[in-house]
Design a protein around this motif. Structure first.
Motif, PDB file in Angstrom:
ATOM      1  N   ASP A 177      31.755  38.254  45.262  1.00 47.98           N
ATOM      2  CA  ASP A 177      32.412  38.576  46.469  1.00 47.98           C
ATOM      3  C   ASP A 177      33.867  38.592  46.788  1.00 47.98           C
ATOM      4  N   ASP A 178      34.738  38.281  45.713  1.00 50.34           N
ATOM      5  CA  ASP A 178      36.191  38.331  45.557  1.00 50.34           C
ATOM      6  C   ASP A 178      36.688  39.914  45.652  1.00 50.34           C
ATOM      7  N   TYR A 179      35.763  40.566  44.811  1.00 44.46           N
ATOM      8  CA  TYR A 179      36.398  41.993  44.483  1.00 44.46           C
ATOM      9  C   TYR A 179      37.788  42.157  43.948  1.00 44.46           C
ATOM     10  N   GLN A 180      37.903  41.225  42.914  1.00 44.98           N
ATOM     11  CA  GLN A 180      38.940  41.165  41.760  1.00 44.98           C
ATOM     12  C   GLN A 180      38.626  42.371  40.725  1.00 44.98           C
ATOM     13  N   LEU A 181      39.625  43.028  40.260  1.00 45.93           N
ATOM     14  CA  LEU A 181      39.351  43.750  39.186  1.00 45.93           C
ATOM     15  C   LEU A 181      39.309  43.092  37.881  1.00 45.93           C
ATOM     16  N   LEU A 182      38.428  43.230  36.934  1.00 46.22           N
ATOM     17  CA  LEU A 182      38.231  42.664  35.720  1.00 46.22           C
ATOM     18  C   LEU A 182      38.365  43.934  34.684  1.00 46.22           C
ATOM     19  N   PHE A 183      39.252  43.801  33.916  1.00 45.12           N
ATOM     20  CA  PHE A 183      39.625  44.721  32.963  1.00 45.12           C
ATOM     21  C   PHE A 183      40.279  44.464  31.416  1.00 45.12           C
ATOM     22  N   THR A 184      40.155  45.436  30.471  1.00 45.18           N
ATOM     23  CA  THR A 184      40.647  44.964  29.294  1.00 45.18           C
ATOM     24  C   THR A 184      41.679  45.847  28.993  1.00 45.18           C
ATOM     25  N   LEU A 185      42.817  45.554  28.410  1.00 44.71           N
ATOM     26  CA  LEU A 185      43.631  46.278  27.535  1.00 44.71           C
ATOM     27  C   LEU A 185      44.063  46.315  26.346  1.00 44.71           C
ATOM     28  N   PRO A 186      44.550  47.100  25.564  1.00 41.79           N
ATOM     29  CA  PRO A 186      44.917  46.899  24.242  1.00 41.79           C
ATOM     30  C   PRO A 186      45.827  45.712  24.119  1.00 41.79           C
ATOM     31  N   GLN A 187      45.790  44.809  23.416  1.00 43.17           N
ATOM     32  CA  GLN A 187      46.441  43.602  23.077  1.00 43.17           C
ATOM     33  C   GLN A 187      48.207  43.799  23.295  1.00 43.17           C
ATOM     34  N   GLU A 188      48.662  44.802  22.993  1.00 43.89           N
ATOM     35  CA  GLU A 188      49.996  44.913  23.052  1.00 43.89           C
ATOM     36  C   GLU A 188      50.436  45.711  24.393  1.00 43.89           C
ATOM     37  N   ARG A 189      49.562  46.220  25.457  1.00 48.40           N
ATOM     38  CA  ARG A 189      49.786  46.684  26.433  1.00 48.40           C
ATOM     39  C   ARG A 189      50.004  45.901  27.707  1.00 48.40           C
ATOM     40  N   ALA A 190      51.256  46.159  28.542  1.00 47.39           N
ATOM     41  CA  ALA A 190      51.567  45.229  29.678  1.00 47.39           C
ATOM     42  C   ALA A 190      50.738  45.797  31.035  1.00 47.39           C
ATOM     43  N   CYS A 191      50.387  44.813  31.745  1.00 48.04           N
ATOM     44  CA  CYS A 191      49.789  45.433  33.169  1.00 48.04           C
ATOM     45  C   CYS A 191      51.040  45.682  33.989  1.00 48.04           C
ATOM     46  N   PRO A 192      50.748  46.994  34.479  1.00 51.95           N
ATOM     47  CA  PRO A 192      52.189  47.328  35.304  1.00 51.95           C
ATOM     48  C   PRO A 192      52.379  46.547  36.590  1.00 51.95           C
ATOM     49  N   PHE A 193      51.563  45.561  37.143  1.00 51.17           N
ATOM     50  CA  PHE A 193      51.919  44.577  38.204  1.00 51.17           C
ATOM     51  C   PHE A 193      51.582  43.414  37.697  1.00 51.17           C
ATOM     52  N   PRO A 194      51.620  42.154  38.508  1.00 49.22           N
ATOM     53  CA  PRO A 194      51.338  40.969  38.169  1.00 49.22           C
ATOM     54  C   PRO A 194      49.943  40.776  38.064  1.00 49.22           C
ATOM     55  N   ALA A 195      49.250  40.261  37.105  1.00 43.99           N
ATOM     56  CA  ALA A 195      47.956  39.949  36.728  1.00 43.99           C
ATOM     57  C   ALA A 195      47.794  38.850  35.931  1.00 43.99           C
ATOM     58  N   HIS A 196      46.648  38.651  35.805  1.00 48.42           N
ATOM     59  CA  HIS A 196      46.124  37.346  34.982  1.00 48.42           C
ATOM     60  C   HIS A 196      45.521  37.657  33.621  1.00 48.42           C
ATOM     61  N   ARG A 197      46.004  37.168  32.531  1.00 48.62           N
ATOM     62  CA  ARG A 197      45.664  37.792  31.304  1.00 48.62           C
ATOM     63  C   ARG A 197      44.492  36.258  31.050  1.00 48.62           C
ATOM     64  N   ILE A 198      43.261  36.454  31.070  1.00 46.85           N
ATOM     65  CA  ILE A 198      42.349  35.467  30.906  1.00 46.85           C
ATOM     66  C   ILE A 198      41.466  35.304  29.675  1.00 46.85           C
ATOM     67  N   GLY A 199      41.392  36.169  28.874  1.00 44.17           N
ATOM     68  CA  GLY A 199      41.023  36.121  27.691  1.00 44.17           C
ATOM     69  C   GLY A 199      41.074  37.181  26.437  1.00 44.17           C
ATOM     70  N   VAL A 200      40.045  37.481  25.491  1.00 43.83           N
ATOM     71  CA  VAL A 200      40.198  38.261  24.701  1.00 43.83           C
ATOM     72  C   VAL A 200      38.675  38.904  24.251  1.00 43.83           C
ATOM     73  N   VAL A 201      38.554  40.153  23.829  1.00 42.78           N
ATOM     74  CA  VAL A 201      37.421  40.741  23.416  1.00 42.78           C
ATOM     75  C   VAL A 201      37.249  40.525  21.991  1.00 42.78           C
ATOM     76  N   ARG A 202      36.073  39.946  21.487  1.00 40.35           N
ATOM     77  CA  ARG A 202      35.653  39.676  20.403  1.00 40.35           C
ATOM     78  C   ARG A 202      34.555  40.515  19.836  1.00 40.35           C
TER      79      ARG A 202
END
Lengths: 259, 259
Positions: free
Chosen positions: B212-237
């Motif tokens: 119910d928080d409706y945050q967006l969960l997303f994956t970016l290539p390791q070296e790519r920055a997020c264009p706005f403040p967001a939280h890096r919470i893990g890694v894809v294995r």
């Protein structure tokens, strides 16, 4: 209606409830059929080609049967299920369906374009769903017309470039004709004897007020022919005392199914 | 998704029932807000710009309040009501909403594109709706986050060209991350301490499983920055024993809200 990428998207959403739009003990496969066909009929009335549907499904008693009926009707009309959601809740089962179509002709036909002097047409007989409903309740006789209505998609697409107004008859011919008249700012004069029936003549009055047949009601300029066999049932007149006239008089009583 | 006139149309349909998705005594204005916002959140996760909604409305107790809330939320997001239907039925109120959007980037992001080595990101904290729900039940404290969730439409559109996978967190971060992992054929390793909370630290475990928080969960290539403040919470294995790992271990218990 929605404009996107140069196309006109036609959108409909109908909700159906057990005890209101279908009998609580009806075969869920037939309920699925009707839910889809009635929405596709709305598209037919706009001359739209169906692109897909989305389903809001409240879980019921025989969900497997519903899915079978859904599969049947979607295959019959070659329409994909694009999405949806299921929900578990108590009480009467409530179902919702959104249908999307692509307009095949612009402007998209509406109920508001009937012009004085136009001829009023109907694709086929009324009273079939009424008889079918009685057969279903009596558990005897042919109930197919009530259980599995037909969406006249090909007819709607063929008519879209020709009509001045068009709608599907879902709530009763007299009621829906009065809605077309009101939307168009005209009166619609119907010739009772010209209206084809799929029930005994004795039930004519009732059949004109019974919905669920999903015939298309449309108006054509006086001189224009219908491209397929259909029934010329009246004429569009200058707006008068009553939106709809039956053999020259305002029909008495309830005109159809108000909901 | 539907291709029309060179555009990709993104379609969502959610159904909500009293007693399941909202409290039966909740303000109907908030229910209307949530119904619309959750569907728009589905569009946000696809990077789609909303075009309109269709409503299937079962009449309830305070229909006027529902209409007020509906007007508010549609105005807030500048989204038109394109159609709908109302139905009267007994039992729990069931509501359905279809939302249509236009994809702003192709291919349209999905939950299935996360790649080994990608970084896992979250737009904002979890636990706000959980705290809001408790406040609402206790009739004390700030319940806004539960009652009136935000659809992150701008964020979704900004991210669509950048992400390898994206979805909204509706049923719990751990559960939704496991769904993304399964759809992508990978494992997702989350760093518990990196996940931002909008609730006391003591409730972290719960908040990771609350939706119910409706945050967006997303994956970016390791070296790519997020264009706005967001939280890096893990890694894809590479896919391993468990779809989601929390601090290196498969989390115990229920991962979220299954329905």
């Amino acid at each position: 209606m929605l404009e996107i990428g140069g196309e006109a998207l036609v959108l409909t959403h109908d909700a159906m409830a057990a005890g209101v739009h279908f009998l609580p003990d009806q075969d869920p496969a037939d309920v699925a059929w009707k839910l889809v066909a009635t929405n596709l009929s709305d598209l037919a009335a706009k001359g739209a080609e169906p692109l897909g549907v989305l389903l809001g499904y409240q879980l019921g008693q025989a969900n497997g049967r519903f899915i079978e009926g859904l599969r049947d009707v979607l295959a019959h009309y070659a329409v994909p299920l694009l999405g949806g959601d299921t929900v578990a809740a108590t009480g009467s089962q409530v179902l919702g369906l959104t249908a999307l179509g692509r307009a095949t002709h612009r402007p998209v036909p509406s109920r508001g374009g009937a012009m004085e002097g136009d001829a009023v047409w109907l694709t086929g007989p009324v009273g079939a769903a009424m008889s079918g409903f009685d057969a279903l309740r009596a558990k005897s006789g042919d109930s197919l017309a009530y259980r599995r209505p037909t969406a006249l998609l090909r007819e709607g697409m063929a008519l879209a470039p020709l009509v001045t107004a068009m709608m599907d008859v879902s709530d009763g011919l007299l009621l829906d004709a009065s809605r077309m008249a009101a939307a168009s700012g005209v009166s619609i004069a119907l010739d009772s004897a010209a209206i084809p029936l799929a029930c005994p003549e004795a039930r004519r009055d009732e059949a004109l007020r019974w919905g669920d047949d999903y015939q298309l009601l449309f108006t054509l300029p006086q001189e224009r022919a219908c491209p397929f066999p259909a029934h010329r049932i009246g004429v569009v007149r200058e707006i008068g005392g009553a939106p709809v006239l039956l053999d020259g008089r305002a029909p008495s009583g309830r005109l159809g199914y108000e909901h």
